[in-house]
Design a protein around this motif. Structure first.
Motif, short mmCIF file in Angstrom:
data_model
loop_
_atom_site.label_atom_id
_atom_site.label_comp_id
_atom_site.label_asym_id
_atom_site.label_seq_id
_atom_site.Cartn_x
_atom_site.Cartn_y
_atom_site.Cartn_z
N GLN A 191 0.92 -0.97 -0.08
CA GLN A 191 0.22 0.42 -0.11
C GLN A 191 0.73 1.34 0.36
O GLN A 191 0.55 2.38 -0.38
CB GLN A 191 -0.52 0.13 1.18
CG GLN A 191 -1.78 -0.39 1.02
CD GLN A 191 -1.84 -2.12 0.69
OE1 GLN A 191 -0.23 -2.76 2.07
NE2 GLN A 191 -2.21 -3.10 0.36
N ASP A 248 -2.95 12.45 -1.95
CA ASP A 248 -3.21 11.52 -2.55
C ASP A 248 -4.66 11.05 -1.60
O ASP A 248 -4.49 9.78 -1.10
CB ASP A 248 -2.05 10.68 -3.08
CG ASP A 248 -2.33 9.23 -3.70
OD1 ASP A 248 -3.60 9.16 -4.36
OD2 ASP A 248 -1.40 8.72 -3.96
N ASN A 291 -7.13 3.55 -0.35
CA ASN A 291 -6.56 1.77 -0.35
C ASN A 291 -5.67 1.37 1.12
O ASN A 291 -5.97 0.51 1.76
CB ASN A 291 -5.64 1.49 -1.49
CG ASN A 291 -6.24 1.30 -3.26
OD1 ASN A 291 -7.77 1.37 -2.90
ND2 ASN A 291 -5.61 1.84 -3.81
N LEU A 292 -5.47 2.71 1.44
CA LEU A 292 -4.49 2.26 2.79
C LEU A 292 -4.98 2.26 4.06
O LEU A 292 -4.45 1.16 4.71
CB LEU A 292 -3.48 3.62 2.89
CG LEU A 292 -2.35 2.93 4.45
CD1 LEU A 292 -1.64 2.24 4.63
CD2 LEU A 292 -1.60 4.62 4.94
N ASP A 328 5.34 4.87 -6.82
CA ASP A 328 4.78 4.56 -7.88
C ASP A 328 4.37 5.93 -7.81
O ASP A 328 4.61 6.53 -8.95
CB ASP A 328 4.09 3.23 -7.59
CG ASP A 328 4.84 2.51 -7.40
OD1 ASP A 328 6.57 2.01 -7.35
OD2 ASP A 328 4.65 1.72 -7.02
N SER A 329 2.37 6.34 -7.99
CA SER A 329 2.02 7.01 -8.27
C SER A 329 3.21 8.52 -8.53
O SER A 329 3.46 9.67 -9.15
CB SER A 329 1.19 7.62 -7.22
OG SER A 329 0.49 6.38 -7.36
N GLU A 353 -6.57 8.62 -3.15
CA GLU A 353 -6.66 7.50 -4.30
C GLU A 353 -6.32 5.34 -3.53
O GLU A 353 -6.38 5.35 -2.21
CB GLU A 353 -6.96 6.76 -5.84
CG GLU A 353 -7.83 6.86 -6.21
CD GLU A 353 -9.11 6.08 -5.96
OE1 GLU A 353 -9.11 4.80 -5.64
OE2 GLU A 353 -10.49 7.14 -5.83
N ASP A 354 -4.99 6.58 -3.31
CA ASP A 354 -3.71 5.48 -2.31
C ASP A 354 -4.11 5.67 -0.58
O ASP A 354 -3.80 4.67 -0.47
CB ASP A 354 -2.18 6.09 -2.73
CG ASP A 354 -2.08 6.07 -4.28
OD1 ASP A 354 -2.22 4.68 -4.49
OD2 ASP A 354 -1.49 6.57 -4.82
N ALA A 367 2.62 2.43 -3.58
CA ALA A 367 1.46 2.44 -4.44
C ALA A 367 1.42 4.30 -4.12
O ALA A 367 1.85 5.15 -5.37
CB ALA A 367 0.09 1.72 -4.14
N PHE A 368 2.07 4.72 -3.09
CA PHE A 368 2.07 5.94 -3.22
C PHE A 368 3.75 7.30 -3.38
O PHE A 368 3.67 7.42 -4.66
CB PHE A 368 2.55 6.74 -1.27
CG PHE A 368 1.36 6.66 -0.71
CD1 PHE A 368 0.04 8.24 -0.68
CD2 PHE A 368 0.62 5.66 0.15
CE1 PHE A 368 -0.91 7.75 -0.19
CE2 PHE A 368 -1.08 5.71 0.79
CZ PHE A 368 -1.04 7.06 0.76
#
Lengths: 318, 454
Positions: free
Chosen positions: B69, B350, B356-357, B75-76, B352-353, B72-73
């Motif tokens: 999770q 952010d 998910n977190l 990566d974005s 979206e991320d 993902a931050f």
């Protein structure tokens, strides 16, 4: 009285047209090179020891007289308070006692099993010695953390291999009667191969003449083992015992992985206590005091082992 | 000559390696991104800019869990700024708290690292304050204001976590139970646990309820009985009270009297639940991520932790704790700190991320834009929590609370120590450790705060 005379130098000039004999390599120059190498090695080793061993030990010793938390920067002199707290702590003494029991049992089985298996492999009746050597040494070269995790699974009371295979119903790592023996069992399995290899090396160094002479004199295998093999393996046994004492008084990884010192504190060994104080509570002063007490115990036990071994050697020679 | 050449090569390699320090594997970016949407509500992040002048730079981000999770931050962010490489490093909990503080203390360590607020006092001196608009942050995040000290903030909570009961849906249905049977009080819970227990003679085949190795969360339910963890002065531990004893005795009776589980059946409740051996356990919201990752085949549901009397609102259902946003290492070099600051601005906006977190840990989100998110609202764990109004936060409790309470419970459950002595022993240890920490409880800040009954 003996007199030494310095040989006279040959001052004659080399004969003309004669080939000048190659000047022998200057001994002084050779020595100088050797000396430089020696000094470099000694300086590097000495500096490394000072920097990586003596300095941290000295700092820890000084720190043991302070309230020392490196994270908050606290380094306040408190005299002997850490030592008095430590020596009046029931948890410390029970951890120390437990460490003693752990070490004695593991060392006993490591030596006994190691010796028995080494003798069995060394026997002329045994075929495939290299295979056995490899099999028994394999756990020793396997990382302790990996071994501990596998044994943790094997000790599971419902799904573990040990209860399933032997039809038992024991909560190995959580029953206070079995938790420490479980750690001991895993440690013996992991480490006895080291003793096997050392004892095998010791067995190979025993002169065959001595064993043959005993056979000729009518000694049976058991008598040869007790009267010749075992006494001649004494130096190796002392080596295994001393290295084991030093190693097991610091046993930590197996406790961390298998029980974290629990249930309660029933498997807390002294190294785990030091770890908790230093790296969970960040009380480096108290942890350093505990480490120094451990150091004293280790040194005393090592000394006793040496003395016992020397006494035995003297009595054999006498 | 060869030797000289070898030395020269080594020297050159050393120079090159030194030159690489702080640089990274990212590519050089000549032109700032354009046309990218500005994200955030009050606190905003504009990605249309060059960071580190477009030059490659690498920084590390340490964590003990949730690597997927958090990655993902990273990566974005890297997608927006390809010259930046954020290397996430996941370490086990014990190793993390051994290495990180010492690395920070020695002026090294990662530029970014995850925080658990029980280590607040330890980490705080090494944290750089966020370079963010505080007013905007407080508007966007619930509870952010509580973390602001002297107009500075070093981390905030991205979500709120607490404990609840988790049950195996297949076992629940097999016992003829439906959602209507969720027990509201502990007495009903006892009956449900008995229904879910399967035995073969004296041998348990399926535990109705398993609390083994869950003591560090279960040991704080004394709040339900009206007892705080600390005395009124907020600095003296007051764990040794009738409420704690009553709480412990209830759970001991579940094993010893009701026989709905055993200390020897499934030595770790989470593992046992994951393997389908135990029907119910009590655990915190982070179990959602653990179950999905390690035991994906388990179909589970959750319900709110029962209380002593369903007709009376408890003093508090449970304690809660905030899950903290990453910290920035004050000792990192300036270029890395600048990127870390920019990244945290990105992180906090952010959506979206963050969603998910929050879902991964089953949190009540602090980010207000997620408050009405249908996916989060539909999350069974979040649903089960109900209103957080009656949950109490004792503050960033030092680790000694959980370790000492765990030892006390283990002593009682496995070593036969009587509960009163074990709790008194835990209190003594905690008091001794707190004397060196300077911890002050946040309990008096609870909206329904009342001193413990005498």
């Amino acid at each position: 009285m003996t007199l030494t005379t310095r040989p006279k130098a040959d001052k004659r000039p080399p004969e003309k047209n004669n080939v000048i004999p190659r000047k022998p390599r200057s001994r002084k120059r050779g020595n100088a090179g050797e000396r430089t190498l020696r000094n470099t090695v000694i300086i590097v080793i000495g500096a490394s020891l000072l920097l990586l061993t003596a300095y941290p030990i000295g700092l820890a010793f000084v720190g043991s007289f302070h309230y020392w938390n490196p994270l908050s920067g606290a380094f306040d002199f408190i005299g002997l308070e850490n030592y008095t707290d430590l020596l009046s702590s029931g948890e410390f003494w029970s951890s120390l006692l437990r460490t003693g029991v752990f070490s004695v049992v593991v060392i006993f089985f490591r030596v006994a099993l190691g010796l028995a298996i080494a003798v069995a492999i060394f026997s002329n009746l045994t075929r495939g010695k290299a295979i056995f050597r490899t099999i028994f040494y394999m756990p020793t070269v396997t990382p302790l953390v990996a071994v501990a995790y596998i044994w943790q699974m094997m000790y599971n009371p419902q799904t573990g291999a040990i209860n399933t295979f032997f039809g038992l119903d024991i909560n190995w790592l959580y029953d206070p009667n079995f938790a420490l023996p479980s750690i001991i069992g895993m440690t013996i399995w992991k480490d006895f191969g080291y003793a096997v290899i050392l004892f095998l090396a010791g067995l190979h160094s025993i002169p065959e003449d001595a064993l043959e002479a005993a056979s000729v004199d009518g000694a049976n295998a058991w008598q040869r083992f007790w009267s010749i093999t075992l006494p001649l393996l004494a130096p190796m046994t002392v080596f295994v015992v001393i290295t084991s004492i030093i190693s097991y008084l610091q046993a930590f990884v197996q406790v961390l992985v298998l029980t974290q010192g629990g249930p309660g504190t029933s498997t807390q060994l002294i190294s785990y206590l030091i770890y908790e104080q230093a790296f969970v509570k960040y009380d480096f002063g108290y942890a350093s005091a505990a480490a120094f007490v451990l150091l004293i115990f280790t040194a005393l036990l090592t000394l006793i082992s040496f003395r016992l071994s020397a006494g035995r050697k003297n009595s054999l020679e006498g | 000559m060869k030797i000289m050449r070898a030395i020269a090569s080594l020297g050159a390699a050393a120079v090159l390696l030194t030159g690489c320090g702080g640089g990274g594997a990212g590519t050089t970016v000549e032109k700032a991104p354009s046309g990218q949407p500005i994200q955030g509500t009050n606190l905003t992040y504009d990605p249309n800019k060059l960071v580190n002048d477009g030059k490659p730079i690498e920084l590390e981000w340490w964590m003990w869990d949730g690597d997927k999770q958090f990655q993902a931050f990273a990566d974005s962010y890297q997608e927006l700024h390809p010259n930046v490489t954020i290397k996430t490093v996941n370490q086990p909990w014990e190793a993390y708290w051994t290495k990180l503080p010492l690395q920070l203390q020695s002026g090294k360590g990662p530029a970014l690292f995850n925080i658990h607020n029980s280590y607040d006092a330890t980490l705080s001196p090494y944290l750089e304050s966020y370079d963010v608009d505080l007013a905007a942050l407080e508007k966007d995040y619930n509870g952010a204001a509580a973390h602001v000290v002297d107009e500075k903030v070093k981390y905030i909570d991205y979500g709120i976590m607490t404990g609840l009961i988790w049950y195996n849906k297949a076992m629940w249905a097999e016992a003829g139970l439906t959602e209507k049977d969720y027990p509201k009080n502990w007495e009903d819970f006892r009956g449900i646990a008995q229904k879910l227990t399967k035995r073969d003679g004296d041998t348990i085949k399926q535990a109705g309820f398993n609390f083994n190795a869950a003591y560090n969360s279960l040991g704080f339910l004394q709040y339900q009985n009206g007892y705080n963890l600390m005395a009124e002065d907020a600095v003296t531990p007051a764990l040794d009270n009738p409420g704690t004893l009553q709480n412990m005795q209830y759970f001991l009776d579940l094993y010893n009297v009701d026989k709905v589980g055993s200390k020897d059946f499934g030595p770790k409740a989470i593992e046992s639940f994951g393997k389908g051996q135990s029907a119910m356990i009590y655990e915190w919201g982070h179990l959602h991520g653990t179950l999905d990752k390690n035991y994906p085949s388990i179909d589970y549901g959750t319900f709110q932790t029962p209380v002593p009397d369903a007709n009376e609102t408890p003093y508090a259902f449970d304690r809660y704790n905030g899950e903290s946003t990453p910290g920035i290492n004050a000792g990192a070099d300036e270029a890395q700190k600048a990127i870390a600051q920019d990244f945290m601005n990105f992180f906090l906006t952010d959506k979206e991320d963050m969603k998910n977190l929050v879902l991964n840990y089953s949190l009540a989100p602090s980010y207000k834009v997620l408050a009405d998110d249908p996916d989060i609202a539909a999350n069974p764990v979040v649903q089960a929590l109900g209103s957080l109004d009656r949950y109490i936060w004792p503050g960033p409790m030092p680790a000694t609370f959980e370790t000492s309470i765990t030892k006390a419970w283990e002593d009682v459950v496995y070593n036969g120590v009587d509960p009163k002595s074990a709790i008194a022993g835990a209190q003594k240890t905690i008091a001794s450790d707190l004397a060196k920490s300077g911890f002050t409880s946040a309990e008096p800040g609870y909206a329904h705060y009342a001193p413990s009954p005498r």
